[in-house]
Design a protein around this motif. Structure first.
Motif, short mmCIF file in Angstrom:
data_model
loop_
_atom_site.label_atom_id
_atom_site.label_comp_id
_atom_site.label_asym_id
_atom_site.label_seq_id
_atom_site.Cartn_x
_atom_site.Cartn_y
_atom_site.Cartn_z
N PHE A 103 0.85 -1.18 0.00
CA PHE A 103 0.00 0.00 0.00
C PHE A 103 0.89 1.24 0.00
O PHE A 103 2.11 1.15 0.22
CB PHE A 103 -0.90 0.02 1.24
N VAL A 104 0.26 2.38 -0.25
CA VAL A 104 0.96 3.66 -0.19
C VAL A 104 0.24 4.54 0.83
O VAL A 104 -0.94 4.84 0.69
CB VAL A 104 0.97 4.37 -1.56
N LEU A 105 0.96 4.91 1.89
CA LEU A 105 0.41 5.79 2.92
C LEU A 105 0.57 7.24 2.48
O LEU A 105 1.67 7.78 2.48
CB LEU A 105 1.13 5.55 4.25
N LEU A 106 -0.52 7.85 2.10
CA LEU A 106 -0.45 9.23 1.60
C LEU A 106 -0.07 10.21 2.70
O LEU A 106 0.58 11.23 2.43
CB LEU A 106 -1.80 9.63 0.98
N GLY A 107 -0.47 9.92 3.94
CA GLY A 107 -0.10 10.79 5.05
C GLY A 107 -0.59 12.21 4.86
O GLY A 107 -1.78 12.46 4.71
N PHE A 108 0.37 13.14 4.79
CA PHE A 108 0.03 14.57 4.69
C PHE A 108 0.49 15.14 3.34
O PHE A 108 0.97 16.27 3.27
CB PHE A 108 0.67 15.33 5.85
N LEU B 122 -3.90 3.28 -2.52
CA LEU B 122 -3.55 4.51 -1.81
C LEU B 122 -4.37 4.64 -0.53
O LEU B 122 -5.59 4.74 -0.57
CB LEU B 122 -3.79 5.74 -2.70
N ILE B 123 -3.68 4.63 0.61
CA ILE B 123 -4.33 4.79 1.90
C ILE B 123 -4.22 6.26 2.30
O ILE B 123 -3.13 6.76 2.56
CB ILE B 123 -3.67 3.92 2.99
N ASN B 124 -5.36 6.93 2.35
CA ASN B 124 -5.35 8.36 2.67
C ASN B 124 -5.31 8.55 4.19
O ASN B 124 -6.26 9.01 4.81
CB ASN B 124 -6.59 9.04 2.07
N HIS B 125 -4.17 8.17 4.75
CA HIS B 125 -3.97 8.22 6.19
C HIS B 125 -2.48 8.17 6.46
O HIS B 125 -1.69 7.92 5.55
CB HIS B 125 -4.68 7.04 6.86
N PHE B 126 -2.08 8.39 7.75
CA PHE B 126 -0.66 8.32 8.06
C PHE B 126 -0.26 6.99 8.69
O PHE B 126 0.91 6.76 8.98
CB PHE B 126 -0.22 9.49 8.96
N PHE B 127 -1.25 6.11 8.94
CA PHE B 127 -0.96 4.74 9.34
C PHE B 127 -2.11 3.84 8.90
O PHE B 127 -3.15 4.33 8.43
CB PHE B 127 -0.71 4.63 10.86
N SER C 70 -7.35 10.68 14.68
CA SER C 70 -6.31 9.69 14.94
C SER C 70 -5.10 10.32 15.61
O SER C 70 -4.43 9.68 16.44
CB SER C 70 -5.90 9.00 13.64
N LEU C 71 -4.78 11.55 15.23
CA LEU C 71 -3.66 12.25 15.86
C LEU C 71 -3.88 12.40 17.37
O LEU C 71 -2.95 12.30 18.16
CB LEU C 71 -3.47 13.63 15.24
N PHE C 72 -5.14 12.59 17.76
CA PHE C 72 -5.44 12.76 19.17
C PHE C 72 -5.15 11.50 19.97
O PHE C 72 -4.47 11.54 20.98
CB PHE C 72 -6.91 13.19 19.36
N TYR C 73 -5.70 10.34 19.51
CA TYR C 73 -5.55 9.15 20.35
C TYR C 73 -4.26 8.38 20.11
O TYR C 73 -3.92 7.50 20.90
CB TYR C 73 -6.77 8.22 20.23
N THR C 74 -3.50 8.70 19.06
CA THR C 74 -2.22 8.00 18.85
C THR C 74 -1.00 8.84 19.23
O THR C 74 0.06 8.28 19.51
CB THR C 74 -2.06 7.57 17.39
N ILE C 75 -1.14 10.18 19.21
CA ILE C 75 0.02 11.04 19.42
C ILE C 75 -0.19 12.05 20.56
O ILE C 75 0.64 12.17 21.46
CB ILE C 75 0.38 11.79 18.12
N VAL C 76 -1.30 12.78 20.51
CA VAL C 76 -1.52 13.85 21.49
C VAL C 76 -1.66 13.28 22.91
O VAL C 76 -1.03 13.77 23.85
CB VAL C 76 -2.76 14.69 21.12
N THR C 77 -2.49 12.23 23.06
CA THR C 77 -2.68 11.64 24.39
C THR C 77 -1.38 11.12 24.99
O THR C 77 -1.07 11.41 26.15
CB THR C 77 -3.74 10.52 24.35
N PRO C 78 -0.56 10.33 24.25
CA PRO C 78 0.72 9.90 24.83
C PRO C 78 1.65 11.05 25.20
O PRO C 78 2.45 10.92 26.13
CB PRO C 78 1.34 9.06 23.70
N MET C 79 1.53 12.18 24.49
CA MET C 79 2.42 13.31 24.77
C MET C 79 1.99 14.07 26.03
O MET C 79 2.83 14.42 26.87
CB MET C 79 2.44 14.28 23.58
#
Length: 313
Positions: free
Chosen positions: A18-23, A179-184, A281-290
């Motif tokens: 797959f291709v992660l399009l990310g940002f 194409l996966i329109n996401h960062f993971f 997804s940014l909230f529960y995978t990145i913001v919360t751990p930070m």
């Protein structure tokens, strides 16, 4: 929910990657995002690592509450490490491909860790409920063996279900775009690439989300409902303030994590948009751990005291 007609067999292709399009929709911000997420990842590793370390080394923090906090900090490091390194590599190299197996593995790890976090937050709420509502029985109920069993149950309980769900999703036929329109590799964008009728998979996702997200969330609400009722009956204003301080920190993490997770997995499929899914997804995978160490641990006087002691040594 979209029910697509299954295409003829000859139109199906065996996707190997797959291709992660990310940002990619903001190409002018690629290097800024790389720097931002790198700093965030370093903060997550250092802050949660410090919390994990001092709760293991300081004798004053050898209590059930800090045992759960140390496990929660370790979980946050694992959670961020499943998604952020791949995202950073993609931003640095601009090579966004991910193999079929790697994508399935990443999704399974994210789902297992998310289920663990849901249960662990419920366990931490139960711990506070027993400490405040049944203080005399607390040492008898929250014995070390009981704490180990609760933590082990939180880590293990989601593994078979999430492995089965991942296998079911990646057993679907994929055709056309990779194409996966996401960062993971998350469930909603992967299901959009699947051919045929995905109704059963969508029902499975909703059922698992109710089981692993809604049920722990309701248990937390019940615990805090009884807990707050008990706190309001305390005669000392100092005791009420101290109890509310501990509860408010935990509730902030709960609302942030469960709120974003519920909106992502329980809202109607027709209302999904790639941009909204990425932000949530940014909230529960990145913001919360930070922010977890800052709002839940480093505000705690015992943790700050233990940190100062460690730095002085």
């Amino acid at each position: 929910m979209n029910h697509q007609e299954k295409p003829p067999e000859e139109n199906l292709t065996k996707l190997m990657e797959f291709v992660l399009l990310g940002f990619t929709d903001v190409p002018h911000l690629q290097w800024f995002l790389f720097g931002l997420f790198l700093v965030i990842y370093i903060i997550i590793l250092i802050s949660n690592g410090i919390i994990f370390l001092i709760t293991k080394l300081d004798p004053a923090l050898q209590t059930p509450m800090y045992y759960f906090i140390s496990n929660f900090s370790f979980l946050e490091i694992c959670y961020a490490s499943v998604t952020l390194p791949r995202m950073l590599i993609n931003l640095w190299t601009q090579k966004r491909t991910i193999s079929f197996i790697a994508c399935a593995t990443q999704m399974c790890c994210v789902l297992v860790l998310a289920a663990t976090e849901c249960f662990l937050l419920a366990v931490m709420a139960y711990d506070r409920y027993v400490a405040i509502c049944n203080p005399l029985h607390y040492p008898l109920i929250m014995k070390h063996k009981m704490c180990i069993q609760l933590v082990a149950g939180s880590w293990i309980s989601g593994i078979p279900v999430q492995i089965g769900q991942t296998f079911q999703i990646f057993s679907l036929p994929f055709c056309g775009s990779n194409l996966i329109n996401h960062f993971f590799c998350d469930i909603p964008p992967i299901l959009k690439l699947a051919c045929g009728d995905t109704f059963v998979n969508e029902m499975m996702v909703s059922t698992v989300a109710v089981l692993f997200v809604t049920v722990p969330f309701l248990l937390i609400l019940v615990s805090y409902g009884k807990l707050i009722s008990t706190i309001l009956k305390l005669s000392s204003a100092t005791s009420r303030t101290r109890a509310f301080s501990t509860c408010s920190s935990h509730l902030m993490v709960v609302v942030l994590f469960f709120g974003s997770g519920m909106i992502t997995y329980l809202r109607p499929r027709t209302s999904h948009s790639a941009g909204t899914d990425k932000v949530l997804s940014l909230f529960y995978t990145i913001v919360t751990p930070m922010i977890n160490p800052m709002i839940y641990s480093l505000r705690n006087k015992d943790v700050v005291r233990a940190l100062r002691k460690l730095l002085c040594k």
